[in-house]
Design a protein around this motif. Structure first.
Motif, PDB file in Angstrom:
ATOM      1  N   MET A  10      -4.496 -11.100  15.446  1.00  0.00           N
ATOM      2  CA  MET A  10      -4.014 -10.062  14.560  1.00  0.00           C
ATOM      3  C   MET A  10      -4.616 -10.282  13.168  1.00  0.00           C
ATOM      4  SD  MET A  10      -0.111  -9.120  13.794  1.00  0.00           S
ATOM      5  CE  MET A  10       0.298  -7.709  12.863  1.00  0.00           C
ATOM      6  N   ALA A  11      -5.043  -9.239  12.561  1.00  0.00           N
ATOM      7  CA  ALA A  11      -5.659  -9.314  11.231  1.00  0.00           C
ATOM      8  C   ALA A  11      -4.606  -9.494  10.157  1.00  0.00           C
ATOM      9  CB  ALA A  11      -6.460  -8.047  10.961  1.00  0.00           C
ATOM     10  N   ASP A  12      -4.963 -10.258   9.122  1.00  0.00           N
ATOM     11  CA  ASP A  12      -4.074 -10.406   7.973  1.00  0.00           C
ATOM     12  C   ASP A  12      -4.185  -9.169   7.103  1.00  0.00           C
ATOM     13  OD1 ASP A  12      -3.183 -12.936   8.650  1.00  0.00           O
ATOM     14  OD2 ASP A  12      -4.838 -13.914   7.615  1.00  0.00           O
ATOM     15  N   VAL A  13      -3.057  -8.726   6.595  1.00  0.00           N
ATOM     16  CA  VAL A  13      -3.009  -7.594   5.683  1.00  0.00           C
ATOM     17  C   VAL A  13      -2.493  -8.116   4.355  1.00  0.00           C
ATOM     18  CG1 VAL A  13      -1.924  -5.363   5.215  1.00  0.00           C
ATOM     19  CG2 VAL A  13      -2.613  -5.944   7.544  1.00  0.00           C
ATOM     20  N   ARG A  14      -3.212  -7.813   3.283  1.00  0.00           N
ATOM     21  CA  ARG A  14      -2.774  -8.238   1.956  1.00  0.00           C
ATOM     22  C   ARG A  14      -1.667  -7.301   1.494  1.00  0.00           C
ATOM     23  NH1 ARG A  14      -5.725  -7.200  -3.568  1.00  0.00           N
ATOM     24  NH2 ARG A  14      -4.305  -8.340  -4.933  1.00  0.00           N
ATOM     25  N   VAL A  15      -0.557  -7.896   1.066  1.00  0.00           N
ATOM     26  CA  VAL A  15       0.574  -7.117   0.567  1.00  0.00           C
ATOM     27  C   VAL A  15       0.964  -7.682  -0.791  1.00  0.00           C
ATOM     28  CG1 VAL A  15       2.941  -6.341   0.983  1.00  0.00           C
ATOM     29  CG2 VAL A  15       1.398  -6.729   2.926  1.00  0.00           C
ATOM     30  N   THR A  16       1.050  -6.802  -1.785  1.00  0.00           N
ATOM     31  CA  THR A  16       1.515  -7.205  -3.109  1.00  0.00           C
ATOM     32  C   THR A  16       2.879  -6.577  -3.352  1.00  0.00           C
ATOM     33  OG1 THR A  16       0.378  -5.357  -4.190  1.00  0.00           O
ATOM     34  CG2 THR A  16      -0.817  -7.455  -4.053  1.00  0.00           C
ATOM     35  N   TYR A  17       3.660  -7.248  -4.221  1.00  0.00           N
ATOM     36  CA  TYR A  17       4.996  -6.752  -4.529  1.00  0.00           C
ATOM     37  C   TYR A  17       5.322  -7.053  -5.978  1.00  0.00           C
ATOM     38  CZ  TYR A  17      10.105  -6.254  -4.380  1.00  0.00           C
ATOM     39  OH  TYR A  17      11.409  -5.882  -4.625  1.00  0.00           O
ATOM     40  N   ASP A  18       5.864  -6.055  -6.661  1.00  0.00           N
ATOM     41  CA  ASP A  18       6.328  -6.214  -8.034  1.00  0.00           C
ATOM     42  C   ASP A  18       7.825  -5.928  -8.040  1.00  0.00           C
ATOM     43  OD1 ASP A  18       7.033  -5.929 -10.746  1.00  0.00           O
ATOM     44  OD2 ASP A  18       5.037  -5.190 -11.263  1.00  0.00           O
ATOM     45  N   ARG A  19       8.608  -6.985  -8.186  1.00  0.00           N
ATOM     46  CA  ARG A  19      10.064  -6.832  -8.135  1.00  0.00           C
ATOM     47  C   ARG A  19      10.594  -6.013  -9.304  1.00  0.00           C
ATOM     48  NH1 ARG A  19      14.211 -11.429  -6.506  1.00  0.00           N
ATOM     49  NH2 ARG A  19      12.467 -11.727  -5.152  1.00  0.00           N
ATOM     50  N   THR A  20       9.942  -6.102 -10.473  1.00  0.00           N
ATOM     51  CA  THR A  20      10.458  -5.395 -11.645  1.00  0.00           C
ATOM     52  C   THR A  20      10.458  -3.890 -11.455  1.00  0.00           C
ATOM     53  OG1 THR A  20       8.288  -5.456 -12.725  1.00  0.00           O
ATOM     54  CG2 THR A  20       9.826  -7.230 -13.267  1.00  0.00           C
ATOM     55  N   VAL A  21       9.521  -3.367 -10.684  1.00  0.00           N
ATOM     56  CA  VAL A  21       9.498  -1.924 -10.401  1.00  0.00           C
ATOM     57  C   VAL A  21       9.817  -1.640  -8.936  1.00  0.00           C
ATOM     58  CG1 VAL A  21       7.963  -1.316 -12.295  1.00  0.00           C
ATOM     59  CG2 VAL A  21       6.987  -1.928 -10.090  1.00  0.00           C
ATOM     60  N   ASP A  22      10.073  -2.709  -8.166  1.00  0.00           N
ATOM     61  CA  ASP A  22      10.419  -2.617  -6.746  1.00  0.00           C
ATOM     62  C   ASP A  22       9.388  -1.797  -5.968  1.00  0.00           C
ATOM     63  OD1 ASP A  22      11.848  -3.156  -4.463  1.00  0.00           O
ATOM     64  OD2 ASP A  22      13.367  -1.608  -4.815  1.00  0.00           O
ATOM     65  N   ALA A  23       8.116  -2.170  -6.156  1.00  0.00           N
ATOM     66  CA  ALA A  23       7.019  -1.463  -5.486  1.00  0.00           C
ATOM     67  C   ALA A  23       6.134  -2.455  -4.740  1.00  0.00           C
ATOM     68  CB  ALA A  23       6.184  -0.699  -6.500  1.00  0.00           C
ATOM     69  N   ALA A  24       5.750  -2.077  -3.533  1.00  0.00           N
ATOM     70  CA  ALA A  24       4.855  -2.900  -2.720  1.00  0.00           C
ATOM     71  C   ALA A  24       3.623  -2.085  -2.372  1.00  0.00           C
ATOM     72  CB  ALA A  24       5.558  -3.353  -1.442  1.00  0.00           C
ATOM     73  N   TYR A  25       2.515  -2.802  -2.151  1.00  0.00           N
ATOM     74  CA  TYR A  25       1.283  -2.134  -1.732  1.00  0.00           C
ATOM     75  C   TYR A  25       0.651  -2.934  -0.612  1.00  0.00           C
ATOM     76  CZ  TYR A  25      -2.783   0.856  -1.954  1.00  0.00           C
ATOM     77  OH  TYR A  25      -3.751   1.770  -1.645  1.00  0.00           O
ATOM     78  N   MET A  26       0.322  -2.250   0.478  1.00  0.00           N
ATOM     79  CA  MET A  26      -0.340  -2.870   1.623  1.00  0.00           C
ATOM     80  C   MET A  26      -1.789  -2.421   1.654  1.00  0.00           C
ATOM     81  SD  MET A  26       2.684  -2.475   4.391  1.00  0.00           S
ATOM     82  CE  MET A  26       3.712  -1.304   3.508  1.00  0.00           C
ATOM     83  N   TYR A  27      -2.687  -3.383   1.513  1.00  0.00           N
ATOM     84  CA  TYR A  27      -4.127  -3.115   1.522  1.00  0.00           C
ATOM     85  C   TYR A  27      -4.629  -3.187   2.959  1.00  0.00           C
ATOM     86  CZ  TYR A  27      -3.867  -3.953  -3.495  1.00  0.00           C
ATOM     87  OH  TYR A  27      -3.552  -3.888  -4.826  1.00  0.00           O
ATOM     88  N   LEU A  28      -5.243  -2.129   3.433  1.00  0.00           N
ATOM     89  CA  LEU A  28      -5.728  -2.080   4.806  1.00  0.00           C
ATOM     90  C   LEU A  28      -7.245  -2.188   4.865  1.00  0.00           C
ATOM     91  CD1 LEU A  28      -3.367   0.754   6.067  1.00  0.00           C
ATOM     92  CD2 LEU A  28      -3.006  -1.717   6.122  1.00  0.00           C
ATOM     93  N   THR A  29      -7.823  -2.823   3.863  1.00  0.00           N
ATOM     94  CA  THR A  29      -9.266  -3.039   3.809  1.00  0.00           C
ATOM     95  C   THR A  29      -9.527  -4.536   3.852  1.00  0.00           C
ATOM     96  OG1 THR A  29      -9.228  -3.080   1.400  1.00  0.00           O
ATOM     97  CG2 THR A  29      -9.685  -0.955   2.448  1.00  0.00           C
TER      98      THR A  29
END
Length: 81
Positions: free
Chosen positions: A1-20
């Motif tokens: 299974m490929a690793d997916v980079r995921v970032t998270y900013d708790r102060t704005v409660d937003a996550a981003y999943m990079y699929l590249t």
């Protein structure tokens, strides 16, 4: 299974999943917002110029994503840095 980079900013409660790839510098050419009523929040899909899905932004991430995933993300806020 490929690793997916995921970032998270708790102060704005937003996550981003990079699929590249980790070294890819792909820019979003088009963003498609999912219907906030259907998903009970805001989820945005980013596509490249060829129409490939390259990322997913999740707002109110703590209510949409499992806690184990948020704990394993790359933190962008100062509390987790």
């Amino acid at each position: 299974m490929a690793d997916v980079r995921v970032t998270y900013d708790r102060t704005v409660d937003a996550a981003y999943m990079y699929l590249t790839g980790p070294q890819a510098r792909v820019k979003s050419a088009r963003m498609y917002p999912c219907d906030p009523v259907d998903v009970d929040g805001m989820i945005n899909l980013d596509f490249d110029e060829q129409g490939r899905l390259i990322g997913i932004e999740v707002l109110a991430a703590s209510s949409k994503l499992p806690e184990y995933l948020l704990q394993s993300t790359e933190r962008l806020d100062t509390e987790g840095a």
